[in-house]
Motif scaffolding. Structure first.
Motif, PDB file in Angstrom:
ATOM      1  N   ALA A  88      48.065  37.251  47.098  1.00 18.17           N
ATOM      2  CA  ALA A  88      48.648  36.180  47.900  1.00 18.17           C
ATOM      3  C   ALA A  88      48.407  36.428  49.388  1.00 18.17           C
ATOM      4  CB  ALA A  88      50.145  36.049  47.625  1.00 18.17           C
ATOM      5  N   GLU A  94      46.933  29.289  44.720  1.00 15.52           N
ATOM      6  CA  GLU A  94      47.016  30.691  44.296  1.00 15.52           C
ATOM      7  C   GLU A  94      48.337  31.320  44.743  1.00 15.52           C
ATOM      8  OE1 GLU A  94      44.938  32.598  42.177  1.00 15.52           O
ATOM      9  OE2 GLU A  94      44.668  30.468  41.832  1.00 15.52           O
ATOM     10  N   ILE A  95      48.814  30.914  45.924  1.00 12.15           N
ATOM     11  CA  ILE A  95      50.102  31.449  46.385  1.00 12.15           C
ATOM     12  C   ILE A  95      51.209  31.050  45.417  1.00 12.15           C
ATOM     13  CG2 ILE A  95      51.856  31.273  48.204  1.00 12.15           C
ATOM     14  CD1 ILE A  95      49.542  31.186  50.212  1.00 12.15           C
ATOM     15  N   PHE A 104      35.626  35.215  51.926  1.00 14.60           N
ATOM     16  CA  PHE A 104      35.546  33.966  52.684  1.00 14.60           C
ATOM     17  C   PHE A 104      36.687  33.903  53.693  1.00 14.60           C
ATOM     18  CE2 PHE A 104      37.114  29.720  53.380  1.00 14.60           C
ATOM     19  CZ  PHE A 104      36.019  29.197  54.041  1.00 14.60           C
ATOM     20  N   LEU A 134      44.936  33.210  55.374  1.00 13.82           N
ATOM     21  CA  LEU A 134      44.052  32.061  55.577  1.00 13.82           C
ATOM     22  C   LEU A 134      44.800  30.877  56.166  1.00 13.82           C
ATOM     23  CD1 LEU A 134      41.265  30.690  54.940  1.00 13.82           C
ATOM     24  CD2 LEU A 134      42.403  29.768  52.938  1.00 13.82           C
ATOM     25  N   ILE A 135      45.948  30.549  55.549  1.00 16.75           N
ATOM     26  CA  ILE A 135      46.657  29.356  55.992  1.00 16.75           C
ATOM     27  C   ILE A 135      47.176  29.549  57.412  1.00 16.75           C
ATOM     28  CG2 ILE A 135      48.679  27.913  55.513  1.00 16.75           C
ATOM     29  CD1 ILE A 135      47.962  28.237  52.537  1.00 16.75           C
ATOM     30  N   LEU A 147      44.173  29.299  59.811  1.00 20.31           N
ATOM     31  CA  LEU A 147      43.664  27.939  59.946  1.00 20.31           C
ATOM     32  C   LEU A 147      44.601  27.090  60.794  1.00 20.31           C
ATOM     33  CD1 LEU A 147      42.211  27.136  56.437  1.00 20.31           C
ATOM     34  CD2 LEU A 147      41.010  27.705  58.526  1.00 20.31           C
ATOM     35  N   LEU A 148      45.892  27.371  60.680  1.00 21.00           N
ATOM     36  CA  LEU A 148      46.838  26.546  61.423  1.00 21.00           C
ATOM     37  C   LEU A 148      46.902  26.937  62.888  1.00 21.00           C
ATOM     38  CD1 LEU A 148      49.706  26.113  58.892  1.00 21.00           C
ATOM     39  CD2 LEU A 148      47.932  24.519  59.569  1.00 21.00           C
ATOM     40  N   LEU A 192      43.227  25.464  47.913  1.00 18.85           N
ATOM     41  CA  LEU A 192      42.981  26.470  46.878  1.00 18.85           C
ATOM     42  C   LEU A 192      43.890  27.679  47.114  1.00 18.85           C
ATOM     43  CD1 LEU A 192      39.565  27.364  45.480  1.00 18.85           C
ATOM     44  CD2 LEU A 192      41.047  29.202  46.126  1.00 18.85           C
ATOM     45  N   GLY A 193      43.987  28.074  48.373  1.00 19.25           N
ATOM     46  CA  GLY A 193      44.850  29.196  48.732  1.00 19.25           C
ATOM     47  C   GLY A 193      46.295  28.894  48.399  1.00 19.25           C
ATOM     48  N   PHE A 194      46.713  27.673  48.693  1.00 15.39           N
ATOM     49  CA  PHE A 194      48.086  27.280  48.384  1.00 15.39           C
ATOM     50  C   PHE A 194      48.353  27.406  46.889  1.00 15.39           C
ATOM     51  CE2 PHE A 194      49.981  23.666  46.293  1.00 15.39           C
ATOM     52  CZ  PHE A 194      51.315  23.891  46.559  1.00 15.39           C
ATOM     53  N   ARG A 247      50.881  30.461  42.329  1.00 11.90           N
ATOM     54  CA  ARG A 247      50.723  31.254  41.103  1.00 11.90           C
ATOM     55  C   ARG A 247      51.285  32.664  41.291  1.00 11.90           C
ATOM     56  NH1 ARG A 247      47.245  34.527  38.289  1.00 11.90           N
ATOM     57  NH2 ARG A 247      45.861  34.899  40.046  1.00 11.90           N
ATOM     58  N   ILE A 281      39.608  24.855  50.958  1.00 12.31           N
ATOM     59  CA  ILE A 281      39.943  26.265  50.792  1.00 12.31           C
ATOM     60  C   ILE A 281      41.445  26.491  50.989  1.00 12.31           C
ATOM     61  CG2 ILE A 281      39.571  28.573  51.712  1.00 12.31           C
ATOM     62  CD1 ILE A 281      37.217  27.608  50.243  1.00 12.31           C
ATOM     63  N   ALA A 282      42.042  25.784  51.951  1.00 14.02           N
ATOM     64  CA  ALA A 282      43.474  25.966  52.185  1.00 14.02           C
ATOM     65  C   ALA A 282      44.282  25.525  50.969  1.00 14.02           C
ATOM     66  CB  ALA A 282      43.914  25.198  53.425  1.00 14.02           C
ATOM     67  N   ALA A 319      48.332  21.177  56.236  1.00 13.37           N
ATOM     68  CA  ALA A 319      46.939  21.180  55.798  1.00 13.37           C
ATOM     69  C   ALA A 319      46.159  20.047  56.437  1.00 13.37           C
ATOM     70  CB  ALA A 319      46.869  21.079  54.281  1.00 13.37           C
ATOM     71  N   ILE A 354      41.594  21.246  46.202  1.00  9.85           N
ATOM     72  CA  ILE A 354      41.344  21.962  44.951  1.00  9.85           C
ATOM     73  C   ILE A 354      42.518  22.882  44.648  1.00  9.85           C
ATOM     74  CG2 ILE A 354      38.865  21.862  44.510  1.00  9.85           C
ATOM     75  CD1 ILE A 354      38.426  24.160  46.306  1.00  9.85           C
ATOM     76  N   PHE A 359      45.514  34.578  51.006  1.00  6.25           N
ATOM     77  CA  PHE A 359      45.666  33.145  51.210  1.00  6.25           C
ATOM     78  C   PHE A 359      46.721  32.821  52.253  1.00  6.25           C
ATOM     79  CE2 PHE A 359      43.825  33.668  47.008  1.00  6.25           C
ATOM     80  CZ  PHE A 359      42.620  33.050  47.281  1.00  6.25           C
TER      81      PHE A 359
END
Lengths: 319, 295, 258
Positions: B269, A125-126, B230, B275-276, B279-280, A121-123, A128, A118-119, A108, A62, B272
Motif C-alpha cells: 500500500a 490496491e489500497i 512506475f 503515488l497519490i 500526484l496531488l 489503480l493505486g486506490f 485491497r 495509475i492513481a 483524482a 482502472i 500507492f
C-alpha cells in the motif's frame, strides 16, 4: 412510438425472466447454468457502470474493483454481523462505494489521462490492502460464511435498474455534460459545464453501482478472498477489457461484452490457459484496428437497425 | 535489536531493493520521456529477463555475467519487438488506446510465460554462495553488494550513453521536441527502438538480481515491482533520468521502513499512497519543473 | 460613458513566465455594441479573450461585466454570468451530433433535477422538448436547420464556425466573444457571416466583441475597434479614425513587415 418501444422492451425483459424460470423448473437449465446467468447480470452492472466513467465521461479509471470490493465486503458485514435485510445491505454497499467514489473523484480529478489511470489503480490496491488488514472482515483469510441471498431474479432486476438509470442519465442534460467533458474539457467549461462536478458525479454513480454489484457478488459466491483476481487490479482489468471490447460509450456494447465474456470462458473451461492469451491479443488487435471498441459510441436497437436497413435501401435506390 | 539498529538494517535492505526499483524505473522514465506512454508491460519484461537469466544459467551453463548479458540482449529484443508490433501502429491514436494496448501486452506476457515456463515458481540458481558481511551492528549480504555494484555500473553506463553518445543526444532531443528533432534529421523510429532496447535491458538485469536476491522467480513477479517502479519514476519526476534513481531508492527505503514499523502486508500500500500524495502535491515529481499548461 | 459601459477591462495584465502577453490594457464596451479587437499576430488578442473567459490567469487588473467581477473566476462561472465565446481553432464536440452540441450549451439553463433526469420524468420530457426546439431555432438562425443530425466534425469548416456561434448562443449570452469567426472562409461565406453577426446583435440584442484579421469585415461590421500591439492597447475608436491612426498603420507595417 416511444411508448410502444418501451412496452416491447418491458415485455421482452419479462419474457427472458420467465423463460429462464421455466427452463429451470423443467430441469433444462441446471443450477450451475442459472448461476452463470446471475454472474452475467453482475458483470453487466460492473461493465455498464465503468463505461459511465471511462466511456461516457472519458475519465480513465482502472480501479473499479476497489468500489466493487467495498460493496462486497460492507454488505457481507451488514448481513452476517448485523443481520440487515439483503436489499438494504445492497443499497448500503452501493452508498459506501459511492462515497468512496466521491473521495477518489475529488483529488483524482486534478489528474489527467494515464496519471488518473495509475492513481485509480493505486486506490484500488489500497482498498485491497486495507481489507487484507481488517480482521473484522476476515483479513487475509478471506470472508467466509456469507449467506447465499443472491438469486437470478434479484441480479437480473438490479442489472435492469442499472442499465435503465445509466441510460437515462446519459441521455439527460447531466449525461450530455459528461460527454462534453469527455470530448473537450475547455469547450465544456466555456459553455458553463463545471467539469470537476461532472467527473465526480460520474465517479460517484459508477462507484455506487459497482458497490451494488459487489454486494450481489459476495452473496452469490458466499466467500470473498482479498486476492488481486477477486478484488484487485486483475479484476479491474477484467472489467476494463469488457468495457473496451464492447465499446467506450456504448451501453448495449457493454451488455453484449459482459454476457459474452462471462459465458465463453465457462464453455472453454478446458482451455483456460489459452483464454488468457487470446484475450490480450484480442485487446491489442481491437485497439489497433478499432481503437474505440467494437460498438464505439453506438447503441444497438431495433429502431437503429431498421434505420440502417432503410438507409441502405434508400442508398441503393439512389445509385 | 534496538529500534535504531533495526532501522539502519532496513535502510540497507531498502537501498538494495530501491536499486532494483531504480533500474526498472529508468526504463519507464525513458520511454515516457520519449513517447509519453506508460509502458505497462515493462514489469513483465523484467520478469522475462529473470527467466532468460534462469535458462542461460541452467541450460546454457553460463556463469552469472555472461548470463546477464545474454538476458539483457534478449530482453532488449523483446522490448523492441513489443514497440514495433503493439505500440507503433497506435502512435497517432489516443493515449488511452495505447495504454489499453500496454495493459494487453502485459497480460499477454504473463499468460505466455505461465504457459511456457509453468505457473509455479522456480528456484533461481545461486551463482554466488551466500555470505554475510558484518558492518558494526548491521550486516550486508554479498547479494546486496552485487545488486549495488551492478546497479551503479549500469547507471553510470546509462549516464554515459545518454549524455555522450549520438544516440543518447538524439534521445534527449526527441524527448524535448519530436518535430524539431525530426527536422534536424533524427530518425525517430530508431531512437524509440533504442530507448525500448536500453530500458528493457536494464529491467532484465534487475530481474536477474531480484531472482538471485529472493531466490525465486515466477510469471507474475513483474506486476508489483513494475507498478512500484512506475511510482518511483513518478516520484522522481517522470521523464527525468536521475529522478528515476532518486525515486527508486526512496521507494525501496520507505517500503522497508514501513515493514519495520507496521505489518508486511502494508508494504504494497505504501507505493500507492506515495503515488497519490505525489500526484496531488507535486505532480511533476521531486526533481520535476512545473510546466505551463497550454489552452 | 463609464456608467453605461457593460464590459469594463481595467489595467489588465497577463504574464506567462517572463513574457508579458497583455500589458495594462484598458477598454470598455457599451451594451449592444459590435466591437472589434484587432492587431498583428502575437499581439495578445486571444490572450485577452482567454482572460475574459477565465481560461488563463490574470496577473493583475480587473474585468467587470455588468455588476459582476470576472477576474480569475473559473470559466464555467463566467459562462453563467452571460459571457459566451467561440475558439480560434474551433472546439466543437466533433464526435457528437450538431444538435447535441447545441443541447449541451443549454446546460446552465436546465431546470430539471438529477432525479428527473434519471427517471425521465414528465418534467424532463417537457424541458428536453423545449431544449431541442431552442436548438433548432438557433440552427435556423445560423442557416443550418437541416444539419442537426450530422456529426459536428463532419461538416465543412465554414459551417462548423457557424455551429460554434449557434452553440454559444444557446447560453442566451449577454456578451458574445468571437475569435476569428471568418478565418478560412471565402468572401461569400464571409459576407453571410457578417450579416449573421449583425442579425444576432439586432435580434438578440447582445454585445459582440470579435477578433478578426479580415479588415474588410472588421471595417464594415464593427462600430468600435481596439488595437493591440505587443500586448499594449495602442488605439481605440471607430473604424474611420482607426484607419487614419498613424500608430496603427505603423504597427501593422512594422509588425508584419508586409
Amino acid at each position: 412510438m416511444k411508448r410502444l418501444n418501451s412496452l416491447i422492451s418491458c415485455t421482452a425483459l419479462l419474457l427472458v425472466y420467465l423463460v429462464v424460470k421455466l427452463l429451470e423448473s423443467r430441469g433444462i437449465l441446471l443450477p450451475y447454468h442459472v448461476q452463470i446467468l446471475s454472474l452475467c447480470c453482475i458483470n453487466i452492472i460492473l461493465v455498464v457502470s465503468l463505461n459511465l466513467i471511462n466511456g461516457f465521461t472519458g475519465q480513465f479509471s482502472i480501479g473499479h474493483a476497489g468500489f466493487f470490493a467495498i460493496g462486497a465486503y460492507a454488505s457481507a458485514y451488514l448481513t452476517v454481523h448485523l443481520q440487515l435485510p439483503f436489499v438494504l445491505a445492497i443499497i448500503c454497499g452501493g452508498i459506501l462505494a459511492g462515497l468512496a467514489g466521491l473521495a477518489v473523484g475529488l483529488p483524482a480529478l486534478r489528474l489527467r489521462g494515464d496519471y488518473l489511470a495509475i492513481a485509480t489503480l493505486g486506490f484500488g490496491e489500497i482498498i485491497r490492502v486495507i481489507i487484507l488488514n481488517t480482521d473484522a472482515v476476515g483479513g487475509a483469510r478471506g470472508f467466509s460464511g456469507i449467506p447465499k441471498y443472491t438469486t437470478f431474479g434479484l441480479a437480473y432486476l438490479t442489472a435492469i435498474i442499472t442499465v435503465v438509470v445509466i441510460r437515462n442519465f446519459v441521455t439527460s442534460d447531466f449525461g450530455r455534460a459528461c460527454l462534453a467533458v469527455r470530448e473537450d474539457e475547455i469547450a465544456a467549461e466555456s459553455l458553463g459545464v463545471n467539469s470537476t462536478y461532472f467527473k465526480v458525479l460520474a465517479f460517484a454513480i459508477g462507484a455506487f453501482f459497482a458497490g451494488a454489484a459487489g454486494a450481489l457478488f459476495s452473496h452469490y459466491l458466499q466467500y470473498m478472498a482479498p486476492t488481486p483476481s477477486q478484488i484487485g487490479f486483475v479484476k479491474s482489468i477484467d472489467i476494463l477489457i469488457m468495457v473496451v471490447l464492447g465499446g467506450l460509450g456504448s451501453i448495449t456494447g457493454s451488455i453484449f461484452a459482459a454476457v459474452f465474456l462471462t459465458i465463453i470462458p465457462e464453455l472453454l473451461r478446458g482451455f483456460a490457459e489459452y483464454r488468457m492469451i487470446i484475450y490480450p491479443i484480442l485487446l491489442i488487435v481491437v485497439m489497433i484496428y478499432r481503437p474505440a471498441g467494437l460498438l464505439s459510441g453506438q447503441e444497438f436497437s431495433l429502431s437503429n437497425l431498421a434505420k440502417h436497413f432503410k438507409g441502405a435501401k434508400a442508398h441503393g435506390n439512389h445509385s | 535489536m534496538p529500534w535504531h539498529i533495526a532501522a539502519l538494517q532496513q535502510l540497507i535492505n531498502g537501498l538494495a531493493l530501491g536499486s532494483v526499483y531504480a533500474l526498472i524505473a529508468l526504463g519507464y522514465t525513458m520511454v515516457y520521456g520519449i513517447i509519453k506512454l506508460i509502458n505497462f508491460a515493462h514489469g513483465d519484461i523484467y520478469m522475462l529477463g529473470a527467466y532468460f537469466g534462469f535458462y542461460a544459467i541452467t541450460m546454457l551453463k553460463l556463469s552469472l555475467v555472461p548470463a546477464m548479458l545474454v538476458s539483457m540482449a534478449a530482453a532488449a529484443l523483446v522490448g523492441v519487438l513489443l514497440e514495433r508490433i503493439a505500440y507503433r501502429p497506435l502512435r497517432s491514436s489516443s493515449r488511452i488506446a495505447v495504454l489499453i494496448t500496454a495493459i494487453g501486452a502485459s497480460l499477454l506476457f504473463q499468460s505466455t510465460a505461465q504457459l511456457v515456463f509453468g505457473a509455479s515458481f522456480k528456484p533461481f540458481p545461486q551463482a554466488l554462495p551466500f555470505r554475510r558481511i558484518q558492518l558494526g551492528p548491521v550486516f550486508i549480504t554479498n547479494r546486496q553488494l552485487l545488486i549495488f555494484g551492478v546497479a551503479v555500473l549500469l547507471m553510470v553506463l546509462l549516464h554515459l550513453i545518454v549524455n555522450y553518445t549520438k544516440v543518447g543526444k538524439a534521445m534527449r532531443a526527441v524527448a524535448i521536441d519530436k518535430e524539431a528533432a525530426l527536422l534536424m534529421g533524427v530518425n525517430i523510429d530508431r531512437i524509440i527502438s533504442a530507448t525500448f532496447a536500453l530500458g528493457s535491458a536494464l529491467a532484465a538485469a534487475a530481474g536477474i538480481l531480484v531472482g538471485m536476491y529472493y531466490n525465486r522467480i515466477d510469471p507474475y513477479m513483474g506486476m508489483m515491482p513494475g507498478l512500484k517502479a512506475f511510482v518511483a519514476a513518478v516520484l522522481g519526476g517522470i521523464g527525468i533520468v536521475p529522478g528515476a534513481v532518486v525515486g527508486g531508492l526512496l521507494m525501496g527505503v520507505a517500503e522497508n521502513l514501513v515493514v519495520t514499523i507496521g505489518s508486511s502486508t502494508l508494504r504494497d500500500a505504501v507505493a500507492f499512497a506515495v503515488l497519490i500524495v505525489v500526484l496531488l502535491f507535486r505532480p511533476n515529481g521531486l526533481l520535476g519543473k512545473k510546466g505551463i499548461e497550454k489552452v | 460613458m463609464a456608467t453605461t459601459a457593460e464590459l469594463m477591462v481595467s489595467n489588465l495584465s497577463v504574464q506567462f513566465g517572463g513574457l508579458k502577453a497583455v500589458d495594462q490594457v484598458c477598454f470598455s464596451l457599451k451594451p449592444k455594441t459590435l466591437g472589434g479587437l484587432i492587431g498583428p499576430n502575437g499581439a495578445g488578442k486571444t490572450t485577452v479573450f482567454n482572460a475574459l473567459t477565465g481560461m488563463c490567469p490574470v496577473t493583475s487588473g480587473q474585468i467587470r461585466f455588468k455588476d459582476k467581477q470576472l477576474t480569475n473566476e473559473p470559466p464555467h462561472v463566467i459562462a453563467r454570468y452571460g459571457v459566451a465565446r467561440t475558439f480560434q481553432n474551433i472546439r466543437l464536440f466533433r464526435n457528437l451530433s450538431v444538435l447535441d452540441n447545441l443541447r449541451i450549451a443549454y446546460h446552465q439553463n436546465r431546470k430539471y433535477s438529477l432525479l428527473c433526469g434519471i427517471f425521465h420524468s414528465p418534467r424532463y420530457k417537457r424541458e428536453e422538448a423545449q431544449i431541442t426546439a431552442k436548438a433548432e431555432e438557433m440552427l435556423d438562425l445560423v442557416g443550418l436547420a437541416d444539419k442537426g443530425e450530422h456529426l459536428a466534425g463532419s461538416l465543412p469548416y465554414g459551417e462548423q464556425r457557424r455551429v460554434e456561434i449557434a452553440r454559444a448562443l444557446m447560453l442566451s449570452p449577454r456578451l458574445l466573444l468571437l475569435d476569428e469567426p471568418a478565418a478560412g472562409m471565402n468572401p461569400q461565406e464571409t459576407q453571410t457571416l457578417l450579416e449573421l453577426i449583425r442579425r444576432v446583435r439586432d435580434e438578440l440584442e447582445i454585445t459582440v466583441l470579435l477578433i478578426e484579421h479580415d479588415m474588410k469585415l472588421v471595417m464594415n461590421l464593427c462600430e468600435e475597434l481596439f488595437v493591440l500591439d505587443y500586448g499594449h492597447l495602442i488605439a481605440t475608436g471607430d473604424p474611420k479614425s482607426i484607419q487614419r491612426n498613424q500608430r496603427v498603420v505603423e504597427a501593422y507595417l512594422g509588425g508584419n513587415g508586409a
